[in-house]
Scaffold this motif. Structure first.
Motif, PDB file in Angstrom:
ATOM      1  N   MET A 185      27.548 -14.840  66.101  1.00 25.07           N
ATOM      2  CA  MET A 185      27.427 -12.708  66.513  1.00 25.07           C
ATOM      3  C   MET A 185      28.508 -13.085  66.799  1.00 25.07           C
ATOM      4  SD  MET A 185      24.322 -11.611  66.758  1.00 25.07           S
ATOM      5  CE  MET A 185      22.837 -12.948  66.727  1.00 25.07           C
ATOM      6  N   SER A 186      28.713 -11.904  66.484  1.00 23.60           N
ATOM      7  CA  SER A 186      30.026 -10.740  67.313  1.00 23.60           C
ATOM      8  C   SER A 186      30.356 -10.647  68.499  1.00 23.60           C
ATOM      9  CB  SER A 186      30.242  -9.648  66.309  1.00 23.60           C
ATOM     10  OG  SER A 186      29.256  -8.459  66.543  1.00 23.60           O
ATOM     11  N   GLU A 187      31.329 -10.819  69.087  1.00 26.35           N
ATOM     12  CA  GLU A 187      31.387 -10.107  70.576  1.00 26.35           C
ATOM     13  C   GLU A 187      31.215  -8.571  70.995  1.00 26.35           C
ATOM     14  OE1 GLU A 187      33.675 -12.129  72.698  1.00 26.35           O
ATOM     15  OE2 GLU A 187      32.880 -13.825  72.056  1.00 26.35           O
ATOM     16  N   VAL A 188      30.908  -8.283  72.072  1.00 20.94           N
ATOM     17  CA  VAL A 188      30.081  -7.026  72.589  1.00 20.94           C
ATOM     18  C   VAL A 188      31.726  -6.745  73.103  1.00 20.94           C
ATOM     19  CG1 VAL A 188      28.919  -6.074  74.555  1.00 20.94           C
ATOM     20  CG2 VAL A 188      27.736  -8.220  73.147  1.00 20.94           C
ATOM     21  N   ASP A 189      31.737  -5.955  73.153  1.00 20.51           N
ATOM     22  CA  ASP A 189      32.757  -5.016  74.046  1.00 20.51           C
ATOM     23  C   ASP A 189      32.123  -4.538  75.212  1.00 20.51           C
ATOM     24  OD1 ASP A 189      35.951  -3.758  74.354  1.00 20.51           O
ATOM     25  OD2 ASP A 189      34.546  -1.944  73.644  1.00 20.51           O
ATOM     26  N   ILE A 190      32.521  -4.434  76.475  1.00 17.41           N
ATOM     27  CA  ILE A 190      32.033  -4.558  77.256  1.00 17.41           C
ATOM     28  C   ILE A 190      32.916  -3.368  78.418  1.00 17.41           C
ATOM     29  CG2 ILE A 190      30.268  -5.202  79.442  1.00 17.41           C
ATOM     30  CD1 ILE A 190      29.858  -7.789  77.925  1.00 17.41           C
ATOM     31  N   THR A 191      32.031  -2.449  78.345  1.00 13.21           N
ATOM     32  CA  THR A 191      32.656  -1.128  80.170  1.00 13.21           C
ATOM     33  C   THR A 191      31.826  -1.420  81.302  1.00 13.21           C
ATOM     34  OG1 THR A 191      33.610   0.372  77.826  1.00 13.21           O
ATOM     35  CG2 THR A 191      33.916   0.564  80.638  1.00 13.21           C
ATOM     36  N   VAL A 192      32.492  -1.842  82.163  1.00  7.29           N
ATOM     37  CA  VAL A 192      31.651  -1.423  83.482  1.00  7.29           C
ATOM     38  C   VAL A 192      31.933  -0.718  84.128  1.00  7.29           C
ATOM     39  CG1 VAL A 192      30.981  -3.150  85.750  1.00  7.29           C
ATOM     40  CG2 VAL A 192      31.127  -4.301  83.285  1.00  7.29           C
ATOM     41  N   VAL A 193      31.177  -0.184  84.783  1.00  8.37           N
ATOM     42  CA  VAL A 193      31.853   1.584  85.939  1.00  8.37           C
ATOM     43  C   VAL A 193      30.826   1.377  87.604  1.00  8.37           C
ATOM     44  CG1 VAL A 193      32.349   3.047  83.679  1.00  8.37           C
ATOM     45  CG2 VAL A 193      30.232   3.306  84.564  1.00  8.37           C
ATOM     46  N   ALA A 194      31.119   2.163  87.908  1.00  4.92           N
ATOM     47  CA  ALA A 194      31.361   1.942  89.711  1.00  4.92           C
ATOM     48  C   ALA A 194      29.505   2.324  89.761  1.00  4.92           C
ATOM     49  CB  ALA A 194      31.073   3.299  90.575  1.00  4.92           C
ATOM     50  N   ASP A 195      28.723   3.412  89.000  1.00  2.00           N
ATOM     51  CA  ASP A 195      27.202   3.422  89.266  1.00  2.00           C
ATOM     52  C   ASP A 195      26.533   3.805  87.404  1.00  2.00           C
ATOM     53  OD1 ASP A 195      28.109   6.062  88.832  1.00  2.00           O
ATOM     54  OD2 ASP A 195      28.043   6.030  90.942  1.00  2.00           O
ATOM     55  N   ALA A 196      25.330   4.094  87.478  1.00  5.09           N
ATOM     56  CA  ALA A 196      24.484   4.767  86.530  1.00  5.09           C
ATOM     57  C   ALA A 196      24.645   6.120  86.606  1.00  5.09           C
ATOM     58  CB  ALA A 196      23.291   4.728  87.078  1.00  5.09           C
ATOM     59  N   ASP A 197      25.419   6.702  87.132  1.00  2.39           N
ATOM     60  CA  ASP A 197      26.617   8.072  86.776  1.00  2.39           C
ATOM     61  C   ASP A 197      27.222   8.430  85.790  1.00  2.39           C
ATOM     62  OD1 ASP A 197      23.974   9.983  87.832  1.00  2.39           O
ATOM     63  OD2 ASP A 197      25.659  10.410  89.955  1.00  2.39           O
ATOM     64  N   GLU A 198      28.027   7.749  85.957  1.00  2.92           N
ATOM     65  CA  GLU A 198      29.624   6.851  85.581  1.00  2.92           C
ATOM     66  C   GLU A 198      29.392   6.355  84.098  1.00  2.92           C
ATOM     67  OE1 GLU A 198      33.628   5.399  86.022  1.00  2.92           O
ATOM     68  OE2 GLU A 198      32.481   5.928  87.836  1.00  2.92           O
ATOM     69  N   ALA A 199      27.856   6.056  83.560  1.00  2.00           N
ATOM     70  CA  ALA A 199      28.010   5.006  82.678  1.00  2.00           C
ATOM     71  C   ALA A 199      27.014   5.900  82.126  1.00  2.00           C
ATOM     72  CB  ALA A 199      26.718   4.081  82.860  1.00  2.00           C
ATOM     73  N   ALA A 200      26.258   6.557  82.698  1.00  2.00           N
ATOM     74  CA  ALA A 200      25.928   7.878  81.623  1.00  2.00           C
ATOM     75  C   ALA A 200      26.738   8.673  80.879  1.00  2.00           C
ATOM     76  CB  ALA A 200      24.886   8.819  82.278  1.00  2.00           C
ATOM     77  N   ARG A 201      28.055   9.511  81.969  1.00  2.00           N
ATOM     78  CA  ARG A 201      29.099   9.912  81.491  1.00  2.00           C
ATOM     79  C   ARG A 201      30.003   9.406  79.932  1.00  2.00           C
ATOM     80  NH1 ARG A 201      30.497  15.323  82.710  1.00  2.00           N
ATOM     81  NH2 ARG A 201      33.084  15.083  81.276  1.00  2.00           N
ATOM     82  N   LEU A 202      29.846   8.266  80.388  1.00  2.66           N
ATOM     83  CA  LEU A 202      30.712   7.884  79.188  1.00  2.66           C
ATOM     84  C   LEU A 202      29.765   7.908  77.834  1.00  2.66           C
ATOM     85  CD1 LEU A 202      33.397   4.265  79.842  1.00  2.66           C
ATOM     86  CD2 LEU A 202      33.526   6.239  79.319  1.00  2.66           C
ATOM     87  N   VAL A 203      28.518   7.677  77.740  1.00  2.00           N
ATOM     88  CA  VAL A 203      27.522   7.528  76.942  1.00  2.00           C
ATOM     89  C   VAL A 203      27.479   8.941  76.372  1.00  2.00           C
ATOM     90  CG1 VAL A 203      25.444   6.714  75.695  1.00  2.00           C
ATOM     91  CG2 VAL A 203      26.232   4.890  76.966  1.00  2.00           C
ATOM     92  N   ALA A 204      27.398   9.731  77.243  1.00  2.00           N
ATOM     93  CA  ALA A 204      27.310  11.246  76.785  1.00  2.00           C
ATOM     94  C   ALA A 204      28.926  12.176  75.914  1.00  2.00           C
ATOM     95  CB  ALA A 204      26.713  12.454  77.925  1.00  2.00           C
ATOM     96  N   GLU A 205      29.667  11.214  76.810  1.00  2.00           N
ATOM     97  CA  GLU A 205      30.916  11.196  75.626  1.00  2.00           C
ATOM     98  C   GLU A 205      30.838  10.665  74.584  1.00  2.00           C
ATOM     99  OE1 GLU A 205      34.257   9.987  78.382  1.00  2.00           O
ATOM    100  OE2 GLU A 205      33.890  11.611  79.724  1.00  2.00           O
ATOM    101  N   ARG A 206      30.506  10.061  74.315  1.00  2.00           N
ATOM    102  CA  ARG A 206      30.549   8.956  72.513  1.00  2.00           C
ATOM    103  C   ARG A 206      29.565   9.736  71.798  1.00  2.00           C
ATOM    104  NH1 ARG A 206      31.211   8.160  68.399  1.00  2.00           N
ATOM    105  NH2 ARG A 206      30.781   6.531  67.084  1.00  2.00           N
ATOM    106  N   LEU A 207      28.212  10.185  72.659  1.00  2.00           N
ATOM    107  CA  LEU A 207      27.542  10.977  72.017  1.00  2.00           C
ATOM    108  C   LEU A 207      27.958  12.253  71.388  1.00  2.00           C
ATOM    109  CD1 LEU A 207      24.040  10.176  73.927  1.00  2.00           C
ATOM    110  CD2 LEU A 207      24.766   9.226  71.564  1.00  2.00           C
ATOM    111  N   ALA A 208      28.706  13.159  72.165  1.00  2.00           N
ATOM    112  CA  ALA A 208      29.067  13.958  71.962  1.00  2.00           C
ATOM    113  C   ALA A 208      30.581  14.195  70.742  1.00  2.00           C
ATOM    114  CB  ALA A 208      30.193  15.026  73.318  1.00  2.00           C
ATOM    115  N   GLU A 209      31.469  12.983  70.840  1.00  2.00           N
ATOM    116  CA  GLU A 209      31.662  12.934  70.494  1.00  2.00           C
ATOM    117  C   GLU A 209      31.017  12.430  68.381  1.00  2.00           C
ATOM    118  OE1 GLU A 209      35.679   9.493  69.662  1.00  2.00           O
ATOM    119  OE2 GLU A 209      33.554   8.503  70.106  1.00  2.00           O
ATOM    120  N   GLN A 210      30.395  11.615  68.459  1.00  2.00           N
ATOM    121  CA  GLN A 210      29.548  11.746  67.017  1.00  2.00           C
ATOM    122  C   GLN A 210      28.679  13.046  66.942  1.00  2.00           C
ATOM    123  OE1 GLN A 210      30.025   8.298  65.757  1.00  2.00           O
ATOM    124  NE2 GLN A 210      29.295   9.972  63.821  1.00  2.00           N
ATOM    125  N   ALA A 211      28.222  13.931  67.404  1.00  2.00           N
ATOM    126  CA  ALA A 211      27.399  14.871  67.236  1.00  2.00           C
ATOM    127  C   ALA A 211      28.903  15.636  66.581  1.00  2.00           C
ATOM    128  CB  ALA A 211      27.382  15.634  68.728  1.00  2.00           C
TER     129      ALA A 211
END
Ligand code: 6PG
Length: 227
Positions: free
Chosen positions: A1-27
């Motif tokens: 099973m491959s490793e997971v690359d983990i990013t920990v941020v302060a709170d849920a808003d910041e986590a959502a922001r990071l994922v939003a950036e990744r989604l926008a990049e893929q779009a």
């Protein structure tokens, strides 16, 4: 099973922001994205629509759905429509929603047909339940062993208790990137088992790894507390 690359941020808003950036990049890049349901991604979808209002190069899929009509408040498609699709200036090339309103058997059969011949997804977004479930693949359910189909029908293992339709593990893992978004202290135990424990049917999240690329996780500090 491959490793997971983990990013920990302060709170849920910041986590959502990071994922939003990744989604926008893929779009912007185009290709295919599999969206997840639940409540955690809502903010990420809203922000992704702000960051990139033109999704005309990307095809959207859903990892799972509840057997309810698309305008029901429990619908995963309905949530993504409100938070993301309705806010875009250029809609996706296709929004392949799961037709939950058809019921478990027919909705599953239809989505299996729709997925026939579809190649590796570029980005599969996943949430994680407090019990360790992903999409609608619940701990120790026989659906975890289904490998000869892309989609499977299931009982609900957790609220809301309506029938479910879910991509199977091999289909979800046939991805260049699997990206977990998890926030909140009630997820901390599941996160530790899913991302740092041995692969096990007791924690479906531990079995979700990109077969063709990388697996990332964006967590807030509370969800990462037991890592
Ligand atoms: C669903 C989901 C499910 C979800 C987790 C986490 O249909 O319920 O796709 O797998 O991602 O339950 O949901 P929350 O973000 O609401 O905790």
């Amino acid at each position: 099973m491959s490793e997971v690359d983990i990013t920990v941020v302060a709170d849920a808003d910041e986590a959502a922001r990071l994922v939003a950036e990744r989604l926008a990049e893929q779009a912007r890049a185009g290709g295919s994205i599999v969206l997840t349901g639940g409540s955690t991604p809502r903010h990420a979808y809203e922000t992704a629509a702000e960051l990139e209002p033109n999704w005309s190069k990307v095809a959207l899929w859903w990892g799972d759905e509840r057997c309810v009509p698309p305008d029901d408040e429990r619908s995963n498609y309905g949530m993504a429509k409100e938070a993301l699709l309705d806010r875009l200036k250029g809609g996706p090339v296709a929004a392949h929603r799961i037709q939950g309103e058809l019921g478990r058997a027919e909705g599953t059969a239809e989505y299996n047909l729709e997925l026939a011949g579809v190649s590796t997804f570029d980005l599969v977004l996943l949430g994680l339940g407090p019990d360790g479930h992903i999409a609608s693949l619940f701990p120790n359910f026989p659906t975890l062993d289904v490998a000869d189909r892309d989609v499977v029908g299931s009982d609900a293992g957790l609220e809301p208790f309506v029938d479910r339709i879910s991509m199977t593990l091999p289909r979800l893992c046939d991805a260049h990137e699997v990206l977990f978004l998890v926030a909140g202290e009630d997820k901390a135990g599941a996160v530790a088992r899913a991302l740092a424990g041995e692969p096990s049917c007791q924690t479906p999240g531990s079995l979700a790894r990109a077969a063709q690329g990388v697996t990332h996780a964006v967590l807030d500090r509370a969800a990462a507390a037991q890592l």
